[in-house]
Enzyme design. Structure first.
Site, mmCIF file in Angstrom:
data_model
loop_
_atom_site.group_PDB
_atom_site.id
_atom_site.type_symbol
_atom_site.label_atom_id
_atom_site.label_comp_id
_atom_site.label_asym_id
_atom_site.label_seq_id
_atom_site.Cartn_x
_atom_site.Cartn_y
_atom_site.Cartn_z
ATOM 1 C CB ALA A 28 -0.939 0.000 1.214
ATOM 2 C CB ALA A 29 3.978 2.295 1.463
ATOM 3 N N GLY A 31 4.100 2.902 -5.439
ATOM 4 C CA GLY A 31 3.635 3.804 -6.500
ATOM 5 C C GLY A 31 2.189 3.558 -6.866
ATOM 6 C CG ASP A 53 4.574 -1.382 1.520
ATOM 7 O OD1 ASP A 53 5.728 -1.859 1.602
ATOM 8 O OD2 ASP A 53 4.114 -0.920 0.470
ATOM 9 N NE ARG A 100 7.670 -3.886 -18.107
ATOM 10 C CZ ARG A 100 7.464 -3.707 -19.406
ATOM 11 N NH1 ARG A 100 8.415 -4.009 -20.292
ATOM 12 N NH2 ARG A 100 6.310 -3.225 -19.837
ATOM 13 C CB SER A 137 2.616 -8.550 -7.914
ATOM 14 O OG SER A 137 2.004 -8.089 -6.741
ATOM 15 C CG ASP A 169 -3.540 -5.278 -20.475
ATOM 16 O OD1 ASP A 169 -2.538 -4.558 -20.630
ATOM 17 O OD2 ASP A 169 -3.520 -6.362 -19.855
ATOM 18 N NE ARG A 172 -1.227 0.969 -20.371
ATOM 19 C CZ ARG A 172 -0.436 0.186 -19.647
ATOM 20 N NH1 ARG A 172 -0.439 -1.134 -19.841
ATOM 21 N NH2 ARG A 172 0.355 0.717 -18.737
ATOM 22 C CG HIS A 196 -0.644 -7.661 -17.767
ATOM 23 N ND1 HIS A 196 -1.230 -6.576 -18.396
ATOM 24 C CD2 HIS A 196 0.292 -7.141 -16.930
ATOM 25 C CE1 HIS A 196 -0.677 -5.465 -17.946
ATOM 26 N NE2 HIS A 196 0.256 -5.778 -17.055
HETATM 27 N N1 LIG Z 1 -1.180 -5.823 -13.512
HETATM 28 C C1 LIG Z 1 -0.855 -4.680 -14.071
HETATM 29 O O1 LIG Z 1 -1.470 -4.240 -15.054
HETATM 30 C C2 LIG Z 1 0.251 -3.851 -13.497
HETATM 31 C C3 LIG Z 1 0.377 -2.486 -13.847
HETATM 32 C C4 LIG Z 1 1.389 -1.723 -13.298
HETATM 33 C C5 LIG Z 1 2.305 -2.325 -12.406
HETATM 34 N N2 LIG Z 1 2.156 -3.637 -12.100
HETATM 35 C C6 LIG Z 1 3.073 -4.275 -11.149
HETATM 36 O O2 LIG Z 1 2.728 -3.884 -9.812
HETATM 37 C C7 LIG Z 1 3.866 -4.034 -8.972
HETATM 38 C C8 LIG Z 1 4.058 -2.801 -8.096
HETATM 39 O O3 LIG Z 1 4.349 -1.679 -8.880
HETATM 40 P P1 LIG Z 1 4.647 -0.256 -8.183
HETATM 41 O O4 LIG Z 1 4.917 0.698 -9.274
HETATM 42 O O5 LIG Z 1 3.587 0.055 -7.188
HETATM 43 O O6 LIG Z 1 6.010 -0.574 -7.419
HETATM 44 P P2 LIG Z 1 6.621 0.216 -6.147
HETATM 45 O O7 LIG Z 1 8.027 -0.255 -5.982
HETATM 46 O O8 LIG Z 1 6.385 1.662 -6.276
HETATM 47 O O9 LIG Z 1 5.746 -0.304 -4.943
HETATM 48 C C9 LIG Z 1 5.760 -1.655 -4.534
HETATM 49 C C10 LIG Z 1 5.492 -1.680 -3.051
HETATM 50 O O10 LIG Z 1 5.507 -3.056 -2.665
HETATM 51 C C11 LIG Z 1 6.114 -3.088 -1.392
HETATM 52 N N3 LIG Z 1 6.576 -4.425 -1.061
HETATM 53 C C12 LIG Z 1 7.719 -5.041 -1.442
HETATM 54 N N4 LIG Z 1 7.792 -6.253 -0.865
HETATM 55 C C13 LIG Z 1 6.674 -6.402 -0.118
HETATM 56 C C14 LIG Z 1 6.186 -7.422 0.707
HETATM 57 N N5 LIG Z 1 6.855 -8.550 0.893
HETATM 58 N N6 LIG Z 1 5.000 -7.235 1.312
HETATM 59 C C15 LIG Z 1 4.311 -6.085 1.125
HETATM 60 N N7 LIG Z 1 4.734 -5.082 0.370
HETATM 61 C C16 LIG Z 1 5.901 -5.236 -0.247
HETATM 62 C C17 LIG Z 1 7.240 -2.069 -1.457
HETATM 63 O O11 LIG Z 1 7.690 -1.700 -0.166
HETATM 64 C C18 LIG Z 1 6.568 -0.949 -2.222
HETATM 65 O O12 LIG Z 1 5.959 -0.028 -1.341
HETATM 66 C C19 LIG Z 1 5.036 -4.323 -9.919
HETATM 67 O O13 LIG Z 1 5.299 -5.694 -9.922
HETATM 68 C C20 LIG Z 1 4.517 -3.881 -11.271
HETATM 69 O O14 LIG Z 1 5.163 -4.532 -12.329
HETATM 70 C C21 LIG Z 1 1.170 -4.388 -12.623
HETATM 71 O O1 LIG Z 2 4.536 -2.610 -17.980
HETATM 72 C C1 LIG Z 2 4.745 -2.845 -16.792
HETATM 73 O O2 LIG Z 2 5.824 -3.313 -16.385
HETATM 74 C C2 LIG Z 2 3.688 -2.524 -15.783
HETATM 75 C C3 LIG Z 2 2.325 -2.992 -16.163
HETATM 76 O O3 LIG Z 2 2.275 -4.357 -16.398
HETATM 77 C C4 LIG Z 2 1.723 -2.221 -17.294
HETATM 78 O O4 LIG Z 2 1.132 -2.827 -18.177
HETATM 79 O O5 LIG Z 2 1.812 -0.978 -17.278
#
Ligand SMILES: NC(=O)c1ccc[n+]([C@@H]2O[C@H](COP(=O)([O-])OP(=O)(O)OC[C@H]3O[C@@H](n4cnc5c(N)ncnc54)[C@H](O)[C@@H]3O)[C@@H](O)[C@H]2O)c1
Ligand SMILES: O=C(O)C[C@H](O)C(=O)O
Length: 369
Positions: A28-29, A31, A53, A100, A137, A169, A172, A196
């Protein structure tokens, strides 16, 4: 005296008085986690919001808890507080894990994120085994099967309640298609099926609502842009992560649909990556009807045009590596491998002029948790 009474009321309120669902956000903390937490705090269907988190939840929780909306917010920090964060939850949303950077594929996140998802799902199996899980994730194509294995091992697996979030998806696709058609994106509905990552993302442009048609050039542009929307953002952020704000929006849109389904609303249909028998692949994103039990109905793909059939064939091949070296995979490969090799050749011949083959590798590898 008055102060005491206020304090009493606040404590009482903090127990969670309003009718609604209990939702936990794990990661939850981050991006995605922070804007997602903010938007879920606004959602009138949520009565209790747990923010978990491994870092920074006290600050995020204090901040969000000042919003004058109905949900009561509580923060949980680190592994020792995971069980308290999960106990009693109806819906668990998981954006925990690393994102990524430019040049990476989603598969490159597998080693770290698989472990994170496994630990969190073990907690869910123990503390809220009946909760619906929205898994964000990456790589979603692999983290969802991993979560399924964890739940199976714990004896709590309900395939209807494990949903990989592919809503971004769709969001978008709606946006890009609306741009091409000159429409308001809110009036456009594009089904996006498959997985995905790269070419596993298959927008069904022949099934767009309202009904419309595209030139071949438009079809190729849109398909390519939808499949690479994630990479477009990763490159624009230039090392500062991947999509977070549009993802939080998409996650809330999807979570809200899940909650409306849990409430018993009729006709709630969204795309999600679920255990599926719609194709030969064990997990596949397609339209699902969300109800009290989760994904209660999984819809067939409907008629595909020639272009989509070719892409489907390619997608199918790309998923081969994803099935993992399980017995199931070995026998599946033996039964289908030969046929798929032939299909691949046919697809490559058909699509070799298109740019799909140079795009992000879509072949996530699943190892046994
Ligand atoms: N499904 C989708 O369409 C989609 C879209 C965008 C991003 N994502 C994925 O979402 C994930 C998170 O992206 P983000 O930009 O928020 O990353 P981020 O690094 O900004 O945030 C991830 C958070 O997860 C926390 N974290 C790490 N390990 C943890 C644990 N064991 N328990 C609880 N929290 C934990 C971190 O402390 C951090 O606050 C990435 O894997 C990204 O690829 C998926
Ligand atoms: O592309 C990524 O790594 C994050 C996510 O899966 C997305 O589609 O934006």
């Amino acid at each position: 005296m008055e102060e005491n009474s206020c304090l009493r009321q606040a404590k009482c309120r903090a127990k969670g008085g309003a009718a609604g669902f209990k939702v936990a956000i794990l990661g939850a903390a981050g991006g995605i986690g922070q804007p997602l937490a903010m938007l879920m705090k606004i959602n009138p269907l949520v009565s209790v919001l747990h923010l978990y988190d491994v870092v920074n939840t006290p600050g995020v929780t204090a901040d969000i808890s000042h919003m004058d909306t109905g949900a009561v917010v509580r923060g949980f920090l680190g592994q020792p507080q995971l069980e308290n964060a999960l106990t009693g939850m109806d819906l668990v949303i998981i954006p925990a894990g690393v994102p990524r950077k430019p040049g990476m594929t989603r598969d490159d996140l597998f080693n770290i994120n698989a472990g994170i998802v496994r630990t969190l799902c073990e907690g869910i199996a123990k503390c809220c085994p009946n909760a619906t899980v929205n898994l964000i994730s990456n790589p979603v194509n692999s983290t969802v099967p991993i979560a399924a294995e964890v739940f199976k091992k714990a004896g709590t697996y309900d395939p209807k309640k494990l949903l990989g979030v592919t809503m971004l998806d769709v969001v978008r696709a709606n946006t890009f298609v609306a741009e091409v058609l000159g429409l308001d994106p809110r009036d456009v509905d594009v089904p996006v099926v498959g997985g995905h990552a790269g070419v596993t993302i298959l927008p069904l442009l022949s099934q767009v609502k309202p009904p419309c048609s595209f030139t071949q050039e438009e079809t190729e542009y849109l398909t390519n842009r939808i499949q690479n929307g994630g990479t477009e953002v990763v490159e624009a952020k230039a090392g500062a992560g991947s999509a977070t704000l549009s993802m939080a929006y998409a996650a809330v849109k999807f979570a809200d649909a899940c909650l409306r389904g849990l409430r018993g609303d009729a006709g709630v249909v969204e795309c999600a990556f679920v255990a599926s028998q719609v194709t030969e692949l064990p997990f596949f994103a397609s339209k699902v009807r969300l109800g009290r039990q989760g994904a209660e109905e999984i819809f067939q793909l409907g008629p595909l045009n020639e272009y989509e059939s070719g892409l489907f064939c390619l997608l199918h091949l790309c998923f081969q590596d994803w099935l993992g070296e399980s017995e199931e995979r070995v026998s599946w490969k033996h039964s289908k491998g030969h046929l798929l090799q032939q299909e691949m050749k046919r697809c490559q011949e058909k699509f070799h002029r298109l740019s799909f083959f140079s795009l992000e590798s879509p072949s996530p590898v699943i190892s046994k948790p």
